[in-house]
Design an enzyme around this catalytic site. Sequence first.
Site, PDB file in Angstrom:
ATOM      1  N   GLY A  48      23.190  37.901 -25.928  1.00 25.87           N
ATOM      2  CA  GLY A  48      22.100  37.221 -25.256  1.00 25.87           C
ATOM      3  C   GLY A  48      22.421  36.423 -24.020  1.00 25.87           C
ATOM      4  O   GLY A  48      21.601  36.314 -23.123  1.00 25.87           O
ATOM      5  N   GLU A 102      25.765  29.645 -24.123  1.00 25.80           N
ATOM      6  CA  GLU A 102      24.902  30.258 -25.122  1.00 25.80           C
ATOM      7  C   GLU A 102      23.518  30.493 -24.533  1.00 25.80           C
ATOM      8  O   GLU A 102      23.103  29.770 -23.622  1.00 25.80           O
ATOM      9  CB  GLU A 102      24.822  29.330 -26.338  1.00 25.80           C
ATOM     10  N   ASP A 103      22.818  31.490 -25.038  1.00 23.92           N
ATOM     11  CA  ASP A 103      21.467  31.750 -24.563  1.00 23.92           C
ATOM     12  C   ASP A 103      20.464  30.782 -25.178  1.00 23.92           C
ATOM     13  O   ASP A 103      19.632  30.217 -24.487  1.00 23.92           O
ATOM     14  CB  ASP A 103      21.044  33.209 -24.800  1.00 23.92           C
ATOM     15  N   ASP A 106      18.910  27.259 -31.812  1.00 24.74           N
ATOM     16  CA  ASP A 106      17.797  26.803 -32.631  1.00 24.74           C
ATOM     17  C   ASP A 106      18.319  25.984 -33.806  1.00 24.74           C
ATOM     18  O   ASP A 106      18.256  24.777 -33.752  1.00 24.74           O
ATOM     19  CB  ASP A 106      16.811  27.891 -33.067  1.00 24.74           C
ATOM     20  N   GLY A 108      21.408  25.529 -34.686  1.00 21.79           N
ATOM     21  CA  GLY A 108      22.666  24.911 -34.277  1.00 21.79           C
ATOM     22  C   GLY A 108      23.851  25.318 -35.129  1.00 21.79           C
ATOM     23  O   GLY A 108      24.993  25.005 -34.804  1.00 21.79           O
ATOM     24  N   THR A 110      25.252  28.299 -35.690  1.00 22.06           N
ATOM     25  CA  THR A 110      26.162  29.214 -35.001  1.00 22.06           C
ATOM     26  C   THR A 110      27.070  28.432 -34.052  1.00 22.06           C
ATOM     27  O   THR A 110      28.290  28.603 -34.044  1.00 22.06           O
ATOM     28  CB  THR A 110      25.365  30.268 -34.200  1.00 22.06           C
ATOM     29  N   LYS A 134      15.862  24.606 -29.027  1.00 18.51           N
ATOM     30  CA  LYS A 134      14.677  24.290 -29.825  1.00 18.51           C
ATOM     31  C   LYS A 134      14.981  23.031 -30.635  1.00 18.51           C
ATOM     32  O   LYS A 134      15.427  23.119 -31.780  1.00 18.51           O
ATOM     33  CB  LYS A 134      14.338  25.444 -30.767  1.00 18.51           C
ATOM     34  N   ASP A 162      16.593  39.186 -26.766  1.00 20.83           N
ATOM     35  CA  ASP A 162      15.987  40.443 -27.195  1.00 20.83           C
ATOM     36  C   ASP A 162      15.147  40.317 -28.455  1.00 20.83           C
ATOM     37  O   ASP A 162      15.225  39.331 -29.175  1.00 20.83           O
ATOM     38  CB  ASP A 162      17.086  41.470 -27.472  1.00 20.83           C
ATOM     39  N   ARG A 168      15.739  42.644 -23.150  1.00 21.99           N
ATOM     40  CA  ARG A 168      16.798  41.847 -22.502  1.00 21.99           C
ATOM     41  C   ARG A 168      16.687  41.878 -20.979  1.00 21.99           C
ATOM     42  O   ARG A 168      17.027  40.927 -20.310  1.00 21.99           O
ATOM     43  CB  ARG A 168      18.178  42.364 -22.887  1.00 21.99           C
TER      44      ARG A 168
END
Length: 179
Positions: A48, A102-103, A106, A108, A110, A134, A162, A168
């Site tokens: 992403g 990072e893209d 949300d 957090g 990851t 977010k 995506d 994308r």
Amino acid sequence: MSRVKLLDKTFETSIPEAEILQRVAVVAEHISRDYAGKNPLLLAVLNGSFVFASDLMRAITIPCEISFVKLASYQGTMSTGKVKEVIGINEDLTGRHVIIVEDIIDTGRTMKRMVEALGTRQPASVSVCTLLMKPEKLEVELDVKYCALQIPNDFIVGYGLDFDQQGRGLRDIYTLVKE
């Protein structure tokens, strides 16, 4: 507002490309100032963030390097809640200033896992840079040093993000239309 249909879902423009690029330039300016003389390593999270990382790197005015890591936690429109590292990091991070690119953040989870993993490799510093965040969905404490835009808890596509590998290449960011 324009609409696009991807697979069985309809999305509507929510953030136009011009606004995205303006926010990316602001983040790049902050990184250029904060890391002057340090040659940071941008560590972009695939898939992403590739569009964001490309535009960000071109807007940064100081010497820097880029590498990529692939993590997965999404399937369709929902987070699986499980993070798996698909492609690891090959660079020696000892003494390096690392900026994770990072893209979207949300929950957090990851990003927290990635920051912890990088911390074991003796970097001089690890900072988080995200295109989108977010805040109302955040489940873990996370220090995000650079955030281009905060958004509501909607499912989005475009500008590298995506829906089942579709969308994308859209230049704007689109939000899922609730039907």
